[in-house]
Design a protein around this motif. Structure first.
Motif, mmCIF file in Angstrom:
data_model
loop_
_atom_site.group_PDB
_atom_site.id
_atom_site.type_symbol
_atom_site.label_atom_id
_atom_site.label_comp_id
_atom_site.label_asym_id
_atom_site.label_seq_id
_atom_site.Cartn_x
_atom_site.Cartn_y
_atom_site.Cartn_z
ATOM 1 N N UNK A 36 48.613 17.887 -30.392
ATOM 2 C CA UNK A 36 49.845 18.534 -29.954
ATOM 3 C C UNK A 36 50.750 17.466 -29.351
ATOM 4 N N UNK A 37 51.848 17.171 -30.041
ATOM 5 C CA UNK A 37 52.769 16.136 -29.589
ATOM 6 C C UNK A 37 54.037 16.766 -29.040
ATOM 7 N N UNK A 38 54.305 16.507 -27.767
ATOM 8 C CA UNK A 38 55.536 16.959 -27.130
ATOM 9 C C UNK A 38 55.834 16.029 -25.965
ATOM 10 N N UNK A 39 57.099 15.956 -25.596
ATOM 11 C CA UNK A 39 57.468 15.136 -24.442
ATOM 12 C C UNK A 39 57.048 15.857 -23.162
ATOM 13 N N UNK A 40 56.466 15.096 -22.243
ATOM 14 C CA UNK A 40 56.002 15.632 -20.965
ATOM 15 C C UNK A 40 56.645 14.813 -19.854
ATOM 16 N N UNK A 41 57.184 15.498 -18.863
ATOM 17 C CA UNK A 41 57.726 14.820 -17.674
ATOM 18 C C UNK A 41 56.687 14.896 -16.570
ATOM 19 N N UNK A 42 56.388 13.735 -15.986
ATOM 20 C CA UNK A 42 55.529 13.676 -14.804
ATOM 21 C C UNK A 42 56.472 13.572 -13.619
ATOM 22 N N UNK A 43 56.479 14.612 -12.802
ATOM 23 C CA UNK A 43 57.434 14.716 -11.705
ATOM 24 C C UNK A 43 56.805 14.264 -10.390
ATOM 25 N N UNK A 44 57.611 13.640 -9.559
ATOM 26 C CA UNK A 44 57.166 13.318 -8.212
ATOM 27 C C UNK A 44 56.376 12.038 -8.059
ATOM 28 N N UNK A 45 55.780 11.524 -9.138
ATOM 29 C CA UNK A 45 55.009 10.290 -9.009
ATOM 30 C C UNK A 45 55.915 9.076 -9.053
ATOM 31 N N UNK A 46 57.041 9.227 -9.713
ATOM 32 C CA UNK A 46 58.023 8.149 -9.814
ATOM 33 C C UNK A 46 59.402 8.787 -9.742
ATOM 34 N N UNK A 47 60.393 8.014 -9.440
ATOM 35 C CA UNK A 47 61.769 8.536 -9.458
ATOM 36 C C UNK A 47 62.571 7.608 -10.341
ATOM 37 N N UNK A 48 63.180 8.046 -11.388
ATOM 38 C CA UNK A 48 63.198 9.402 -11.935
ATOM 39 C C UNK A 48 61.859 9.781 -12.560
ATOM 40 N N UNK A 49 61.739 11.025 -13.060
ATOM 41 C CA UNK A 49 60.465 11.438 -13.673
ATOM 42 C C UNK A 49 60.039 10.484 -14.787
ATOM 43 N N UNK A 50 58.740 10.291 -14.894
ATOM 44 C CA UNK A 50 58.174 9.490 -15.971
ATOM 45 C C UNK A 50 58.034 10.384 -17.194
ATOM 46 N N UNK A 51 58.605 9.960 -18.319
ATOM 47 C CA UNK A 51 58.527 10.745 -19.556
ATOM 48 C C UNK A 51 57.516 10.081 -20.486
#
Length: 109
Positions: free
Chosen positions: A16-31
């Motif tokens: 399953x391939x989709x873009x995922x944003x990791x929020x809060x660990x880095x600014x801006x979100x890591x995509x």
């Protein structure tokens, strides 16, 4: 593989391939991009290492459903990615993920 590994992999994973944003660990979100998905978790392709046990906030879309959930890093494969376990999916989010993984099962039969 030992019995513990088999138990951890009880839920079937599908590509399953989709873009995922990791929020809060880095600014801006890591995509990053997902590699596979199961009802219990997701594997993300990333060069950035995250230590096991770290809790991350994720945002991604499955079909028409936006998934916003906390997930725990279960393992890290340096240079390849991280395996995460979902911690707080709500009913519609879990149903959207199950629909994708179950439809993949039906296509293989």
């Amino acid at each position: 593989m030992n019995a513990g590994s088999n138990e951890r992999r009880a839920a079937r994973r599908v590509v399953f391939h989709t873009e995922v944003s990791i929020l809060g660990s880095t600014a801006p979100p890591l995509r990053v991009w997902s590699h596979d998905l199961s009802p219990g978790g997701i594997f993300l392709d990333t060069q950035q290492p995250f230590p096991p046990g770290l809790i991350l906030q994720l945002r991604f879309t499955v079909g028409e459903t936006e998934i916003r959930t906390m997930a725990e890093v279960v393992y890290c494969r340096p240079g390849r990615g991280i395996g995460l376990k979902f911690l707080n999916l709500n009913g519609p989010q879990a149903a959207a993920i199950r629909a994708v993984t179950e439809s993949e099962d039906e296509r293989e039969q």
